[in-house]
Design a protein around this motif. Structure first.
Motif, mmCIF file in Angstrom:
data_model
loop_
_atom_site.group_PDB
_atom_site.id
_atom_site.type_symbol
_atom_site.label_atom_id
_atom_site.label_comp_id
_atom_site.label_asym_id
_atom_site.label_seq_id
_atom_site.Cartn_x
_atom_site.Cartn_y
_atom_site.Cartn_z
ATOM 1 N N ARG A 14 0.832 -1.198 0.000
ATOM 2 C CA ARG A 14 0.000 0.000 0.000
ATOM 3 C C ARG A 14 0.873 1.258 0.000
ATOM 4 N NH1 ARG A 14 -5.162 0.123 1.611
ATOM 5 N NH2 ARG A 14 -4.891 1.513 3.398
ATOM 6 N N ALA A 18 1.029 4.139 -2.924
ATOM 7 C CA ALA A 18 0.876 5.562 -2.602
ATOM 8 C C ALA A 18 2.029 6.382 -3.190
ATOM 9 C CB ALA A 18 0.810 5.747 -1.085
ATOM 10 N N VAL A 33 -3.932 8.382 4.938
ATOM 11 C CA VAL A 33 -4.707 7.612 3.962
ATOM 12 C C VAL A 33 -4.660 6.115 4.279
ATOM 13 C CG1 VAL A 33 -4.838 6.921 1.535
ATOM 14 C CG2 VAL A 33 -4.441 9.321 2.137
ATOM 15 N N LEU A 34 -3.484 5.639 4.681
ATOM 16 C CA LEU A 34 -3.337 4.210 4.944
ATOM 17 C C LEU A 34 -3.877 3.801 6.313
ATOM 18 C CD1 LEU A 34 0.247 3.427 3.553
ATOM 19 C CD2 LEU A 34 -1.945 3.533 2.348
ATOM 20 N N LEU A 158 -4.409 -0.005 -3.403
ATOM 21 C CA LEU A 158 -5.255 1.026 -2.801
ATOM 22 C C LEU A 158 -6.627 1.067 -3.454
ATOM 23 C CD1 LEU A 158 -2.753 4.023 -2.464
ATOM 24 C CD2 LEU A 158 -3.338 2.293 -0.747
ATOM 25 N N SER A 161 -10.969 5.455 -3.519
ATOM 26 C CA SER A 161 -11.090 6.602 -2.616
ATOM 27 C C SER A 161 -9.738 6.955 -1.996
ATOM 28 C CB SER A 161 -12.102 6.297 -1.513
ATOM 29 O OG SER A 161 -11.705 5.154 -0.761
ATOM 30 N N GLU A 162 -8.919 5.950 -1.726
ATOM 31 C CA GLU A 162 -7.594 6.201 -1.168
ATOM 32 C C GLU A 162 -6.687 6.852 -2.204
ATOM 33 O OE1 GLU A 162 -7.212 2.594 2.092
ATOM 34 O OE2 GLU A 162 -6.931 2.124 -0.034
#
Length: 356
Positions: A14, A18, A33-34, A158, A161-162
C-alpha cells in the motif's frame, strides 16, 4: 542492483502504491490515507530503501529537454558481456541495463542529444569500438504507449477513494513560470543538477536540493512544481517485480502493420502483464517489457492477449537474465544511509500528481 531478500506485506504494498501516485507526498499524508502511524510508514520506507528493495526516483521526459531515448541491443563476445555491462552501468545516460538469458546479448536504454546534435553517434561509435562488442542495434523511442504512470502489478493495493485522497483536486499553479518553458530552452545547469539529485533520491529534502542547485528553498519548491506541471519531471517507484510475485521478465519486439499500430499500442496499455511499451524505429515498430509469474504465464500471454491483436506480423522474445540497472542511477548501501534531519518528503505545502 543487488537487493536483499525481503517479503512485502500488505502495508508495504500500500505504501509503494501511494508513492507511485505521488513520489514526494509527505509521510504524514500517506499515513492518514493508509490508517497507519506516521512513524511506522516512515520507518517502513527507510527500511525498504536501505535494503535496496524500493526507492523513489525522479525522471525527466527526454523529449521535453531536447533529448532522445534509444533502446539498444548489443551483441558481445561471450567473455565480454560482464565487462560491457559493468561499463554501461556507470554511465549517467543509461538505464534498464540487462544481459539476456541464454546468449551473448545485452539491452539497455540510452539518452542522447537530438539527431541534429549528432543523435548519439559518438556513443554508438564508441560501443562499436569497444573490445568484445560485435554489433550494436539502436531503435529510437518515438512514443511510450504503456506502463507510464506505473506497472499495474504494483498499483493495485489502494482503493479508488484512497488514490483520490492522495491527489490534489486543484493543483497549485507555480509562481515561477520558467520551468513551464523547459521545452523552449528553459532547461539549464541548475535544472540538470536538480534532476541528478532527484534521480538518486526522489524524496531528497528541500534543503539538500537547495544546496545542490544554489537556489533558495522556496525556488526549489516552485521549480519542482513547475517542472511537474509542465510534464518535464515525474517520479517513479523503482522496485524489482519479483517482490510482487513476478520474477520472469521478458522483452518483446513486435512487427506491426502501420494500419494496426495505434490499435495494438492502445491494447498494450491495457494489458496488465505489460510493464512498459513504446513505439520505436527499426525492424520492430513496438517494443514491450512484460512481467510474468513463470514461463507458462508468458506463453498464455503470447498465445492469448497478444495473439488476439490484429496486424502483428512477427514477434521476437527474450528473457532477461538479470537487471544490472533499472530506472535510477546505481546505488551502493553506503549511498542510501539516511541523512540527519531527512524528512523523506517535500515538507509543508501542496502535493501534485506526477505528470506521466
Amino acid at each position: 542492483m543487488v537487493t536483499q531478500s525481503v517479503t512485502l506485506d500488505t502495508l508495504d504494498r500500500r505504501l509503494i502504491h501511494a508513492l507511485q501516485i505521488d513520489g514526494r507526498v509527505s509521510f504524514s499524508r500517506i499515513a492518514g490515507v493508509l490508517g497507519a502511524p506516521e512513524r511506522t510508514v516512515t520507518r517502513r520506507y527507510h527500511r525498504l530503501r536501505s535494503a535496496l528493495v524500493v526507492r523513489v526516483v525522479g525522471l525527466v521526459d527526454s523529449g521535453r529537454i531536447g533529448k532522445l531515448d534509444w533502446f539498444v541491443r548489443i551483441d558481445c563476445a561471450p567473455d565480454a558481456v560482464d565487462a560491457v555491462t559493468a561499463a554501461l552501468v556507470q554511465r549517467g545516460d543509461t538505464s534498464w541495463i540487462a544481459p539476456l538469458a541464454g546468449g551473448t546479448r545485452l539491452t539497455c536504454m540510452v539518452r542522447t542529444p537530438v539527431a541534429g546534435c549528432d543523435g548519439g553517434r559518438p556513443l554508438f561509435d564508441h560501443l562499436l569500438r569497444t573490445p568484445g562488442v560485435r554489433d550494436v542495434e539502436a531503435s529510437c523511442v518515438l512514443r511510450p504507449v504503456a506502463g507510464v504512470g506505473g506497472w499495474a502489478g504494483r498499483t493495485a493495493a489502494l482503493e479508488a477513494s484512497e488514490r483520490t485522497a492522495l491527489l490534489d483536486p486543484a493543483p497549485e499553479q507555480p509562481d515561477d513560470p520558467a520551468p513551464a518553458r523547459a521545452e523552449a530552452g528553459g532547461w539549464g545547469e541548475a535544472e540538470e543538477r536538480l534532476a541528478g539529485a532527484l534521480a538518486l533520491d526522489g524524496r531528497a529534502d528541500i534543503a539538500q536540493l537547495a544546496a545542490v542547485t544554489g537556489w533558495s528553498a522556496a525556488t526549489v519548491r516552485r521549480r519542482i512544481a513547475g517542472l511537474r506541471a509542465a510534464g518535464v519531471l515525474h517520479f517513479e517507484v523503482d522496485v524489482d517485480p519479483s517482490h510482487f510475485g513476478f520474477p520472469l521478465e521478458a522483452l518483446l519486439w513486435l512487427e506491426v502493420a502501420p494500419a494496426a499500430l495505434a490499435e495494438v499500442a492502445q491494447a498494450l496499455s491495457r494489458h496488465t502483464a505489460v510493464a512498459f511499451a513504446a513505439v520505436t524505429t527499426g525492424r520492430a515498430s513496438l517494443f514491450a517489457m512484460v512481467q510474468c509469474r513463470d514461463t507458462g504465464a508468458l506463453y498464455d500471454y503470447l498465445a492469448g492477449d497478444l495473439a488476439a491483436l490484429p496486424g502483428i506480423g512477427r514477434v521476437e522474445s527474450a528473457l532477461i537474465q538479470r537487471r544490472a540497472k533499472r530506472a535510477g542511477p546505481l546505488l551502493l548501501p553506503a549511498a542510501i544511509a539516511q541523512r540527519p534531519g531527512e524528512r523523506g518528503g517535500r515538507g509543508p505545502g501542496r502535493t501534485h500528481r506526477p505528470q506521466h
